[in-house]
Design a protein around this motif. Sequence first.
Motif, PDB file in Angstrom:
ATOM      1  N   VAL A  51       0.858  -1.185   0.000  1.00 20.15           N
ATOM      2  CA  VAL A  51       0.000   0.000   0.000  1.00 20.15           C
ATOM      3  C   VAL A  51       0.895   1.237   0.000  1.00 20.15           C
ATOM      4  N   PRO A  52       0.627   2.210  -0.868  1.00 19.73           N
ATOM      5  CA  PRO A  52       1.451   3.427  -0.877  1.00 19.73           C
ATOM      6  C   PRO A  52       1.341   4.181   0.440  1.00 19.73           C
ATOM      7  N   ASP A  53       2.331   5.017   0.715  1.00 19.55           N
ATOM      8  CA  ASP A  53       2.319   5.810   1.948  1.00 19.55           C
ATOM      9  C   ASP A  53       1.126   6.752   2.007  1.00 19.55           C
ATOM     10  N   GLY A  54       0.678   7.197   0.865  1.00 20.56           N
ATOM     11  CA  GLY A  54      -0.485   8.082   0.813  1.00 20.56           C
ATOM     12  C   GLY A  54      -1.172   7.960  -0.527  1.00 20.56           C
ATOM     13  N   PHE A  55      -2.415   8.403  -0.570  1.00 22.60           N
ATOM     14  CA  PHE A  55      -3.192   8.376  -1.799  1.00 22.60           C
ATOM     15  C   PHE A  55      -3.529   9.803  -2.210  1.00 22.60           C
ATOM     16  N   SER A  56      -3.762   9.991  -3.494  1.00 21.72           N
ATOM     17  CA  SER A  56      -4.263  11.279  -3.972  1.00 21.72           C
ATOM     18  C   SER A  56      -5.641  11.498  -3.337  1.00 21.72           C
ATOM     19  N   PRO A  87      -8.242 -10.691  -6.978  1.00 18.15           N
ATOM     20  CA  PRO A  87      -7.521  -9.466  -6.646  1.00 18.15           C
ATOM     21  C   PRO A  87      -7.578  -8.499  -7.825  1.00 18.15           C
ATOM     22  N   LEU A  88      -7.777  -7.243  -7.547  1.00 22.56           N
ATOM     23  CA  LEU A  88      -7.732  -6.238  -8.605  1.00 22.56           C
ATOM     24  C   LEU A  88      -6.321  -5.698  -8.779  1.00 22.56           C
ATOM     25  N   VAL A  89      -5.456  -5.973  -7.817  1.00 21.76           N
ATOM     26  CA  VAL A  89      -4.037  -5.655  -7.954  1.00 21.76           C
ATOM     27  C   VAL A  89      -3.389  -6.907  -8.541  1.00 21.76           C
ATOM     28  N   HIS A  90      -3.574  -7.035  -9.845  1.00 19.71           N
ATOM     29  CA  HIS A  90      -3.104  -8.192 -10.600  1.00 19.71           C
ATOM     30  C   HIS A  90      -2.924  -7.748 -12.044  1.00 19.71           C
ATOM     31  N   LYS A  91      -1.966  -8.330 -12.715  1.00 16.24           N
ATOM     32  CA  LYS A  91      -1.650  -7.952 -14.086  1.00 16.24           C
ATOM     33  C   LYS A  91      -2.867  -8.037 -15.017  1.00 16.24           C
ATOM     34  N   ILE A  92      -3.793  -8.929 -14.724  1.00 21.02           N
ATOM     35  CA  ILE A  92      -4.993  -9.035 -15.558  1.00 21.02           C
ATOM     36  C   ILE A  92      -5.741  -7.700 -15.625  1.00 21.02           C
ATOM     37  N   TYR A  93      -5.688  -6.918 -14.559  1.00 21.02           N
ATOM     38  CA  TYR A  93      -6.449  -5.679 -14.503  1.00 21.02           C
ATOM     39  C   TYR A  93      -5.620  -4.443 -14.829  1.00 21.02           C
ATOM     40  N   GLU A  94      -4.413  -4.650 -15.409  1.00 27.52           N
ATOM     41  CA  GLU A  94      -3.612  -3.491 -15.795  1.00 27.52           C
ATOM     42  C   GLU A  94      -4.378  -2.665 -16.828  1.00 27.52           C
ATOM     43  N   PRO A  95      -4.103  -1.361 -16.881  1.00 28.43           N
ATOM     44  CA  PRO A  95      -4.879  -0.478 -17.755  1.00 28.43           C
ATOM     45  C   PRO A  95      -4.900  -0.897 -19.230  1.00 28.43           C
ATOM     46  N   SER A  96      -3.847  -1.522 -19.711  1.00 33.20           N
ATOM     47  CA  SER A  96      -3.843  -1.906 -21.129  1.00 33.20           C
ATOM     48  C   SER A  96      -4.705  -3.139 -21.410  1.00 33.20           C
ATOM     49  N   HIS A  97      -5.107  -3.851 -20.360  1.00 29.38           N
ATOM     50  CA  HIS A  97      -5.945  -5.033 -20.560  1.00 29.38           C
ATOM     51  C   HIS A  97      -7.387  -4.792 -20.116  1.00 29.38           C
ATOM     52  N   HIS A  98      -7.566  -4.099 -19.006  1.00 31.09           N
ATOM     53  CA  HIS A  98      -8.901  -3.697 -18.540  1.00 31.09           C
ATOM     54  C   HIS A  98      -8.863  -2.183 -18.323  1.00 31.09           C
ATOM     55  N   VAL A 139      -7.649   1.910  -7.108  1.00 26.23           N
ATOM     56  CA  VAL A 139      -7.107   0.646  -7.615  1.00 26.23           C
ATOM     57  C   VAL A 139      -5.870   0.906  -8.471  1.00 26.23           C
ATOM     58  N   ARG A 140      -5.908   1.916  -9.324  1.00 20.97           N
ATOM     59  CA  ARG A 140      -4.750   2.221 -10.184  1.00 20.97           C
ATOM     60  C   ARG A 140      -3.538   2.641  -9.355  1.00 20.97           C
ATOM     61  N   GLU A 141      -3.745   3.387  -8.274  1.00 21.20           N
ATOM     62  CA  GLU A 141      -2.611   3.764  -7.416  1.00 21.20           C
ATOM     63  C   GLU A 141      -2.046   2.548  -6.691  1.00 21.20           C
ATOM     64  N   LEU A 142      -2.907   1.641  -6.243  1.00 24.22           N
ATOM     65  CA  LEU A 142      -2.428   0.381  -5.658  1.00 24.22           C
ATOM     66  C   LEU A 142      -1.641  -0.417  -6.695  1.00 24.22           C
ATOM     67  N   GLN A 143      -2.169  -0.487  -7.913  1.00 24.84           N
ATOM     68  CA  GLN A 143      -1.482  -1.233  -8.971  1.00 24.84           C
ATOM     69  C   GLN A 143      -0.102  -0.653  -9.241  1.00 24.84           C
ATOM     70  N   ARG A 144      -0.007   0.667  -9.385  1.00 25.01           N
ATOM     71  CA  ARG A 144       1.303   1.289  -9.662  1.00 25.01           C
ATOM     72  C   ARG A 144       2.294   1.010  -8.542  1.00 25.01           C
ATOM     73  N   GLU A 145       1.827   1.063  -7.304  1.00 29.00           N
ATOM     74  CA  GLU A 145       2.710   0.775  -6.157  1.00 29.00           C
ATOM     75  C   GLU A 145       3.238  -0.659  -6.227  1.00 29.00           C
ATOM     76  N   ASN A 146       2.497  -1.524  -6.898  1.00 25.60           N
ATOM     77  CA  ASN A 146       2.862  -2.939  -6.994  1.00 25.60           C
ATOM     78  C   ASN A 146       3.416  -3.306  -8.373  1.00 25.60           C
ATOM     79  N   GLY A 147       3.858  -2.292  -9.126  1.00 20.50           N
ATOM     80  CA  GLY A 147       4.532  -2.528 -10.387  1.00 20.50           C
ATOM     81  C   GLY A 147       3.639  -2.853 -11.557  1.00 20.50           C
ATOM     82  N   ILE A 148       2.348  -2.581 -11.426  1.00 24.09           N
ATOM     83  CA  ILE A 148       1.398  -2.841 -12.512  1.00 24.09           C
ATOM     84  C   ILE A 148       1.052  -1.494 -13.138  1.00 24.09           C
ATOM     85  N   ASN A 149       1.487  -1.299 -14.347  1.00 20.67           N
ATOM     86  CA  ASN A 149       1.272  -0.016 -15.027  1.00 20.67           C
ATOM     87  C   ASN A 149       0.458  -0.249 -16.261  1.00 20.67           C
TER      88      ASN A 149
END
Length: 149
Positions: A51-56, A87-98, A139-149
Amino acid sequence: MDKLTLLIGGVLLAGGVAFVYNLDRQPSGHSMAVPDTSSLSPGDPIAEVRVPDGFSPLAATGKAAFDAKCAACHGANATGLEGSAPPLVHKIYEPSHHSDQAFFLAVQNGVRAHHWRFGNMPPVDGLTRGDVKGIVAYVRELQRENGIN
């Protein structure tokens, strides 16, 4: 019928059968293969999520909406819950796929099971477009923190 028509019909039929047979299958080693969850018990988190230290501000609002409407199935911080939802923090849900729009449609219409074996997701009542926009940001901020772009 001539032989060419029969040949084309046979090829189309075989292709259709292969397509339907492989609809829910991912080849092993596929970059979006689902993890093996056989060692998990129902209700266990599926993914480990940093989890990032803070969210927008938008994502912080989205986290509150996610916690209220989505976490019961998708787990705290979108880890997924064995036997419930992925999990939504998974490569399947990266922006280029979903895309972000896929989240809006999922909330509005539900989703037919296609990547995971949890069954269909029903529509989610009580969320505005603004709520979903915040959830997507979260979800996108969680994904980026976990290397999913």
